[in-house]
Motif scaffolding. Structure first.
Motif, PDB file in Angstrom:
ATOM      1  N   ASP A  33      -7.362  -5.636   3.661  1.00 39.43           N
ATOM      2  CA  ASP A  33      -6.032  -5.678   3.070  1.00 39.43           C
ATOM      3  C   ASP A  33      -6.042  -5.087   1.664  1.00 39.43           C
ATOM      4  OD1 ASP A  33      -3.281  -6.312   3.014  1.00 39.43           O
ATOM      5  OD2 ASP A  33      -3.670  -8.271   2.103  1.00 39.43           O
ATOM      6  N   ALA A  34      -7.095  -5.364   0.896  1.00 42.08           N
ATOM      7  CA  ALA A  34      -7.190  -4.851  -0.475  1.00 42.08           C
ATOM      8  C   ALA A  34      -7.221  -3.325  -0.476  1.00 42.08           C
ATOM      9  CB  ALA A  34      -8.443  -5.409  -1.153  1.00 42.08           C
ATOM     10  N   ILE A  35      -8.091  -2.744   0.347  1.00 39.96           N
ATOM     11  CA  ILE A  35      -8.218  -1.279   0.377  1.00 39.96           C
ATOM     12  C   ILE A  35      -6.945  -0.650   0.948  1.00 39.96           C
ATOM     13  CG2 ILE A  35      -9.507   0.654   1.368  1.00 39.96           C
ATOM     14  CD1 ILE A  35     -11.071  -0.852  -0.795  1.00 39.96           C
ATOM     15  N   SER A  36      -6.430  -1.205   2.016  1.00 41.09           N
ATOM     16  CA  SER A  36      -5.210  -0.651   2.624  1.00 41.09           C
ATOM     17  C   SER A  36      -4.042  -0.712   1.657  1.00 41.09           C
ATOM     18  CB  SER A  36      -4.815  -1.465   3.857  1.00 41.09           C
ATOM     19  OG  SER A  36      -5.861  -1.516   4.750  1.00 41.09           O
ATOM     20  N   SER A  37      -3.932  -1.821   0.959  1.00 38.85           N
ATOM     21  CA  SER A  37      -2.810  -1.982   0.046  1.00 38.85           C
ATOM     22  C   SER A  37      -2.946  -1.053  -1.154  1.00 38.85           C
ATOM     23  CB  SER A  37      -2.704  -3.438  -0.416  1.00 38.85           C
ATOM     24  OG  SER A  37      -2.442  -4.276   0.696  1.00 38.85           O
ATOM     25  N   THR A  38      -4.171  -0.865  -1.623  1.00 36.54           N
ATOM     26  CA  THR A  38      -4.416   0.084  -2.715  1.00 36.54           C
ATOM     27  C   THR A  38      -3.940   1.474  -2.297  1.00 36.54           C
ATOM     28  OG1 THR A  38      -6.346  -1.159  -3.479  1.00 36.54           O
ATOM     29  CG2 THR A  38      -6.212   1.166  -4.132  1.00 36.54           C
ATOM     30  N   LEU A  39      -4.353   1.883  -1.099  1.00 39.82           N
ATOM     31  CA  LEU A  39      -4.013   3.232  -0.633  1.00 39.82           C
ATOM     32  C   LEU A  39      -2.526   3.349  -0.303  1.00 39.82           C
ATOM     33  CD1 LEU A  39      -7.170   3.897   1.573  1.00 39.82           C
ATOM     34  CD2 LEU A  39      -6.661   4.850  -0.689  1.00 39.82           C
ATOM     35  N   ALA A  40      -1.927   2.278   0.192  1.00 44.44           N
ATOM     36  CA  ALA A  40      -0.493   2.326   0.501  1.00 44.44           C
ATOM     37  C   ALA A  40       0.338   2.375  -0.783  1.00 44.44           C
ATOM     38  CB  ALA A  40      -0.101   1.116   1.354  1.00 44.44           C
ATOM     39  N   ALA A  41      -0.103   1.653  -1.808  1.00 44.71           N
ATOM     40  CA  ALA A  41       0.604   1.726  -3.103  1.00 44.71           C
ATOM     41  C   ALA A  41       0.496   3.142  -3.668  1.00 44.71           C
ATOM     42  CB  ALA A  41       0.023   0.704  -4.076  1.00 44.71           C
ATOM     43  N   ALA A  42      -0.694   3.744  -3.507  1.00 47.60           N
ATOM     44  CA  ALA A  42      -0.880   5.120  -3.982  1.00 47.60           C
ATOM     45  C   ALA A  42      -0.013   6.085  -3.181  1.00 47.60           C
ATOM     46  CB  ALA A  42      -2.352   5.513  -3.878  1.00 47.60           C
ATOM     47  N   TRP A  43       0.086   5.839  -1.891  1.00 42.27           N
ATOM     48  CA  TRP A  43       0.929   6.673  -1.024  1.00 42.27           C
ATOM     49  C   TRP A  43       2.362   6.682  -1.558  1.00 42.27           C
ATOM     50  CZ3 TRP A  43       5.346   5.912   1.818  1.00 42.27           C
ATOM     51  CH2 TRP A  43       5.654   6.873   2.803  1.00 42.27           C
ATOM     52  N   LEU A  44       2.846   5.499  -1.924  1.00 44.20           N
ATOM     53  CA  LEU A  44       4.220   5.397  -2.434  1.00 44.20           C
ATOM     54  C   LEU A  44       4.349   6.086  -3.796  1.00 44.20           C
ATOM     55  CD1 LEU A  44       7.112   4.412  -2.293  1.00 44.20           C
ATOM     56  CD2 LEU A  44       6.339   2.144  -3.038  1.00 44.20           C
TER      57      LEU A  44
END
Ligand SMILES: [Mn+2]
Ligand SMILES: [Mn+2]
Lengths: 327, 327
Positions: A33-44
């Protein structure tokens, strides 16, 4: 409690819109969740046209490196020594300390957006988006992206699916609710390859994981009418197998999941002679209460503590035995 | 192929409405989807005010007995000897033979509604509701119940969730699509306790299952640069452990799931000296093609065949080795 006070999606979007440069960070020893959320925040932030640095105290675990963009997450050492960040997005961090040494790189007066789902989150940001009933921080990012008006692509969908999948134990934990399944449906629709993600993250076992599982099963000890099952793994075992600490993830569940077992215990010997105990219960036993008597903590079903020696190991197992409901 | 020709939900509802007495039956050696679909069909017939008998050639597996209503499913022996059925609902049976000996109890000229999701279903009913893209027969029953206008209660939701969960391997197989997740969301909303179902069916291991897993891991043999992993379980092992054939379910996946392994093989010795081979692949290798060369069959990722002796075992493993893509 943070509850409804800190779930202003518009305020979070304003925070993301107002600056030019952002650091996205998550917690030490990052999970799916930490890595996915980091990358999803960056995506946005990418979609918003911002400059983004992604960094974490600890490296991306090998098994998560298949996530597209994961190579963008820098380690502390690879950041230029003088670099300081003024606008920070912290994801999946229940408190400020969970950010670890990376917080040393925050500029004086830095402003932080705190996006998290842990009910214990103490709203340490200048802006806080805390949704305690969300199964994963990825769920909150799904909703933030929806609020942003940007349409999900397959890459973002894959990231969010990964966070949901890992924080719900593959849609098996009790946090797997209607919203999780609705979101998963939307993510599959948007192009996430759920089979590939589940296969890589939940099915595939590395050779060290396999060897640890085999060893753990061979080492199982049953006590108290087979209501408690424990496994001991020594530092020598870890060295011989060539296993990393993360390879032990999930092993304790094999002890907990034996029919009739009410508490599973993984005892991981450390180099200094002490032992890290991971406790899991099926829900009838509150393992957090037991762990806290040994200076640890956790939840009813999952807790941990550190033990100094064999005497303390026996004391812990006895305490578990005493806590069992009389039959 | 059955395709769009046999998916008339209204015709199926007419079949269920027009009679007074029904038999609901599923396939021999019933799995989670078979039992769930049997009980869900009965749930609907109950709502329609019909008299319903549920029966199956083989008993309900122990691990599925927690499903409410499962005690209603009768075995062949417990049916009155003269009892014959005129209106039959068959669920999850790809062909008429899968019904097994229970078909001996069908009256002359009996009419059968065939509800199934197997793409190979040959539409053997007088009425056929075949939806090959449905992940489970439970998915079709969900839609049939929706078409009936009866609102799901928690009991029906639990049944349907169980069928979906088991036929998608816990929402991990490639058949886990948008519709599955949407349906799962609706079932949780209707009161299914997804955590409890997943915990009982996917997490909990009986002692025989645990012992078989331990033995299987200890017996693993790697060949062809560790691209093939096999495990042999003898009849003596089964007897010593006190294991039933169904306890072996899923064991072969541990061989298949080792990183780098392209084919996992479970060799189950039978009392007559022959061996039942279960083959699993990650998708790069077509194990059905290999199994069929030994008189067996299956799908690309999952197949099986029967071997007469050690010579044939070696021949099978060699055939797998030869089928691997050169590196
Ligand atoms: Mn999380
Ligand atoms: Mn099925």
């Amino acid at each position: 409690m943070s509850g409804g006070m800190h779930r202003d999606f518009e305020a979070a979007m304003s925070f993301l819109n107002e600056g030019d440069d952002y650091l996205v960070v998550s917690h030490v020893q990052p999970d799916g969740d930490a890595i996915s959320s980091t990358l999803a925040a960056a995506w946005l932030l990418d979609r918003l046209g911002k400059r983004v640095v992604l960094a974490n105290q600890d490296p991306v675990p090998d098994r998560l490196r298949f996530l597209s963009g994961s190579e963008r997450i820098l380690s502390l050492d690879s950041l230029a020594p003088d670099l300081r960040f003024k606008r920070i997005v912290a994801v999946d961090c229940a408190d400020f300390k969970r950010i670890g040494q990376l917080s040393e790189r925050f500029a004086e007066g830095a402003e932080l957006l705190n996006i998290d789902h842990h009910p214990t989150n103490d709203a340490y940001g200048v802006c806080n988006l805390i949704v305690p009933e969300a199964a994963a921080t990825a769920q909150i990012l799904f909703e933030l992206i929806a609020a942003s008006g940007h349409a999900l692509d397959a890459a973002a969908a894959e990231l969010l699916y990964t966070g949901l999948l890992t924080d719900t134990g593959g849609f098996r934990y009790s946090n797997t609710d209607t919203r999780v399944m609705q979101t998963a449906a939307r993510l599959l629709e948007a192009g996430a390859d759920g089979y590939r993600i589940a296969d890589r993250l939940l099915e595939t076992m590395t050779l060290p994981q396999l060897k640890l599982l085999r060893l753990g099963l061979n080492r199982m000890e049953f006590r108290f009418d087979d209501r408690v099952c424990s496994m001991l793994i020594t530092p020598e075992d870890m060295a011989e197998i060539g296993a990393a600490p993360e390879d032990l993830e999930g092993l304790v569940n094999y002890a907990r999941n034996v029919e009739g077992v009410e508490a599973g215990v993984l005892l991981k010997g450390l180099r200094d002679g002490s032992v890290k105990a991971s406790l899991r219960s099926g829900g009838t036993l509150d393992v957090a209460a037991i762990a806290s008597a040994f200076g640890g903590g956790g939840h009813i079903r999952a807790a941990g503590c550190r033990l100094e020696d064999d005497v303390q190991i026996e004391a812990l197992l006895s305490a578990i035995g005493e806590a069992l409901e009389p039959r």
